[in-house]
Design a protein around this motif. Structure first.
Motif, short mmCIF file in Angstrom:
data_model
loop_
_atom_site.label_atom_id
_atom_site.label_comp_id
_atom_site.label_asym_id
_atom_site.label_seq_id
_atom_site.Cartn_x
_atom_site.Cartn_y
_atom_site.Cartn_z
N GLN A 156 -140.97 6.21 -36.18
CA GLN A 156 -141.02 4.79 -36.62
C GLN A 156 -139.60 4.13 -37.10
N VAL A 157 -139.71 2.94 -36.81
CA VAL A 157 -138.31 2.17 -37.60
C VAL A 157 -138.69 2.05 -38.70
N THR A 158 -137.58 2.35 -39.64
CA THR A 158 -137.73 2.05 -41.10
C THR A 158 -136.95 0.73 -41.13
N PRO A 159 -137.50 -0.31 -42.05
CA PRO A 159 -136.98 -1.68 -41.96
C PRO A 159 -135.88 -1.48 -43.26
N LEU A 160 -134.96 -2.19 -43.23
CA LEU A 160 -133.95 -2.22 -44.51
C LEU A 160 -134.50 -3.30 -45.49
N PRO A 161 -133.78 -3.32 -46.71
CA PRO A 161 -134.03 -4.42 -47.66
C PRO A 161 -133.51 -5.40 -47.20
N ARG A 162 -134.31 -6.55 -47.33
CA ARG A 162 -133.84 -7.78 -46.95
C ARG A 162 -132.92 -8.53 -47.93
N GLY A 246 -137.31 11.74 -45.27
CA GLY A 246 -137.05 10.19 -45.59
C GLY A 246 -135.66 9.70 -45.31
N ALA A 247 -134.56 10.65 -45.84
CA ALA A 247 -133.22 10.38 -45.64
C ALA A 247 -132.87 10.19 -44.30
N VAL A 248 -133.29 11.46 -43.45
CA VAL A 248 -133.01 11.37 -41.97
C VAL A 248 -133.68 10.38 -41.26
N GLN A 249 -134.93 9.98 -41.64
CA GLN A 249 -135.40 8.65 -40.90
C GLN A 249 -134.81 7.43 -41.28
N VAL A 250 -134.22 6.96 -42.44
CA VAL A 250 -133.45 5.87 -42.46
C VAL A 250 -132.24 5.92 -41.68
N VAL A 251 -131.40 7.04 -41.59
CA VAL A 251 -130.12 7.21 -41.23
C VAL A 251 -130.43 6.97 -39.60
N ARG A 260 -123.75 1.08 -39.49
CA ARG A 260 -122.96 2.08 -40.00
C ARG A 260 -123.93 3.11 -41.06
N ALA A 261 -123.84 4.18 -41.05
CA ALA A 261 -124.66 5.11 -41.93
C ALA A 261 -123.67 6.23 -42.55
N GLY A 262 -124.01 6.44 -43.75
CA GLY A 262 -123.41 7.46 -44.51
C GLY A 262 -124.53 8.10 -45.58
N VAL A 263 -123.97 9.33 -46.17
CA VAL A 263 -125.09 10.00 -47.06
C VAL A 263 -124.20 10.41 -48.19
N VAL A 264 -124.75 10.34 -49.47
CA VAL A 264 -124.22 10.98 -50.77
C VAL A 264 -125.36 11.93 -51.35
N ALA A 265 -125.07 13.41 -51.45
CA ALA A 265 -125.99 14.10 -52.13
C ALA A 265 -125.47 14.40 -53.64
N LEU A 266 -126.32 13.95 -54.45
CA LEU A 266 -125.89 14.27 -56.12
C LEU A 266 -126.82 15.64 -56.46
N GLY A 267 -126.01 16.20 -57.23
CA GLY A 267 -126.75 17.32 -57.73
C GLY A 267 -125.81 18.60 -58.29
N ALA A 268 -126.01 19.79 -58.10
CA ALA A 268 -125.26 20.89 -58.54
C ALA A 268 -123.99 20.82 -57.64
N GLN A 269 -123.99 20.65 -56.52
CA GLN A 269 -122.65 20.48 -55.73
C GLN A 269 -122.78 19.14 -55.01
N PRO A 270 -122.18 17.91 -55.61
CA PRO A 270 -122.21 16.75 -54.97
C PRO A 270 -121.22 16.73 -53.68
N ARG A 271 -121.94 16.11 -52.77
CA ARG A 271 -121.06 16.12 -51.52
C ARG A 271 -121.35 14.67 -50.96
N TRP A 272 -120.50 14.09 -50.04
CA TRP A 272 -120.89 12.72 -49.43
C TRP A 272 -119.98 12.78 -48.04
N LEU A 273 -120.59 11.90 -47.34
CA LEU A 273 -119.87 11.46 -46.08
C LEU A 273 -120.07 10.05 -45.73
N GLY A 274 -118.71 9.51 -45.47
CA GLY A 274 -118.61 8.04 -45.22
C GLY A 274 -119.59 7.38 -44.17
N ALA A 275 -119.49 5.99 -44.30
CA ALA A 275 -120.55 5.59 -43.11
C ALA A 275 -119.64 5.30 -42.01
N ASP A 276 -120.53 5.50 -40.81
CA ASP A 276 -119.65 5.61 -39.71
C ASP A 276 -120.96 5.34 -38.55
#
Length: 406
Positions: A156-162, A246-251, A260-276
């Motif tokens: 299913q296509v997940t709509p973005l906030p307007r 849910g995160a995978v469906q939005v991306v 462009r899509a990216g991800v940030v995981a916050l927790g014990a080992q924070p990591r991120w990937l820039g939008a592309d």
């Protein structure tokens, strides 16, 4: 090029069954010889004692290496992948871990592995080796390879906030006049308008030149925030499943729309990937969520780094909203000017159902108060019930677009 991993196995040594049998026979023979004064039993035990004493002169044990090709495997749920595992100077046995299915013949190096649920699965190899002329035997267990199973997102296509989008060519229809394909309006010709925009039938009817205005189509930057903090046992732990899906469906939806899509995981080992953009970015996001590979960046602290979020990016967070640090990170992103939407994946209270009904009612009231306080700050919180898909939940996000045209 296929990646091959070689791992040195740490062996735990102990006496073999042959050594114990020789020592037992020699000990019994010597005891009987002393009791019965029969020297012939000493001659019987002498070869066994000599063999036991020769352990110092036997060749030393050789290093045990386990080779896996490839060393890192990636697949989706229920998908089957093949790898080769072999050991040097040892007998090899594969031990399946919980949740992973392994198909192979006895003592073969070709394995077919799969898993029904997303996650990180080690392929454990147990090695058995003999040394010192068979007087010692050793065993060791090592993770020969790693299997990363990616979740399958719903189609299913997940709509973005307007909200107001960046002035960049995309696929999201806006109310602004620009270079698009959707009809906007008809107005009188102004010097400087392109001739290809002239509406000749209307101009012929009205006796003067008129042009057709088109609505612009713009692109968006979407960054998904994933809550990887430790969750209490119970419903909160089960909610992690919906967080990742849910995160995978939005991306997946954003990349299909050319955003462009990216991800940030916050927790014990924070990591991120820039939008592309692009299909390769989708697999990079999956690697970042499961902490696989090395394409993502590792950071520290409890806030999302500024480099991970482009200006004007839309932030969609998936969390149980039980950790204060994650809530503070959402508030900080709102202060930076981003449109922040938090999806509450915790569909019910994080404790047993046999509690007093008053406790459940107090919990529901506390969550509603939290939703109100977060919206007052600027963070829109929407609940995600178990019986509703994510695309319907995202329809509840308020409209952040400005009224009118510039």
């Amino acid at each position: 090029m296929i990646d091959e991993r070689s791992v040195d196995v740490e062996i735990t040594w102990r006496t073999s069954s042959l050594t114990r049998a020789l020592a037992t026979c020699a000990g019994i023979a010597l005891a009987v010889a002393v009791v019965t004064s029969q020297w012939q039993l000493i001659a019987f035990a002498a070869p066994m004692l000599g063999l036991l004493a020769s352990i110092r002169w036997q060749p030393p044990p050789r290093a045990v290496l386990v080779h896996a090709t490839p060393g890192v495997l990636r697949c989706f749920e229920t998908e089957r992948v093949t790898l080769t595992v072999r050991a040097e100077n040892a007998d090899l046995t594969i031990e399946p871990c919980a949740g992973m299915d392994i198909e192979s013949d006895t003592r073969t190096t070709e394995l077919t592995v799969s898993a029904q649920r997303w996650g990180r699965y080690p392929v454990r190899a147990r090695c058995r080796v003999s040394a010192r002329g068979g007087l010692l035997t050793g065993t060791g267990t090592v993770d020969a390879a790693e299997l990363f199973v990616f979740p399958v997102a719903p189609p299913q296509v997940t709509p973005l906030p307007r909200t107001e989008l960046l002035d960049r060519l995309g696929t999201h229809l806006t109310a602004y006049v620009g270079r698009g394909v959707e009809y906007g309006n008809i107005r009188a010709y102004v010097p400087g308008d392109q001739l290809r925009s002239v509406n000749w039938p209307v101009s012929a009817r009205r006796g003067s030149l008129h042009v057709t205005e088109r609505l612009s189509e713009r692109a968006a930057d979407v960054v998904v925030l994933v809550d990887t903090y430790d969750q209490p046992a119970g419903p909160a732990t089960a909610a992690t499943e919906r967080t990742v899906r849910g995160a995978v469906q939005v991306v997946q939806t954003a990349l299909r729309n050319g955003d462009r899509a990216g991800v940030v995981a916050l927790g014990a080992q924070p990591r991120w990937l820039g939008a592309d953009i692009g299909r390769r970015q989708f697999y990079r996001v999956l690697d970042a969520v499961l902490a696989a590979g090395a394409d993502y960046e590792v950071t520290s602290g409890t806030l999302a780094p500024r480099a991970a979020l482009p200006a004007g990016a839309i932030v969609i967070a998936f969390s149980t909203l039980l950790d204060t640090d994650f809530a503070l990170a959402l508030i900080e992103l709102c202060r930076r000017g981003h449109v922040v939407v938090a999806v509450d994946v915790l569909s019910r209270a994080p404790f047993a159902d046999d509690q007093d009904p008053l406790i459940h009612r107090m919990w529901a009231m506390q969550r509603s108060f939290m939703y109100r306080d977060m919206r007052t700050i600027g963070v829109d919180v929407v609940p995600w019930p178990d019986d509703q898909p994510l695309d319907q939940v995202m329809q509840l996000v308020p409209d952040h677009r400005r009224v009118g045209r510039p």
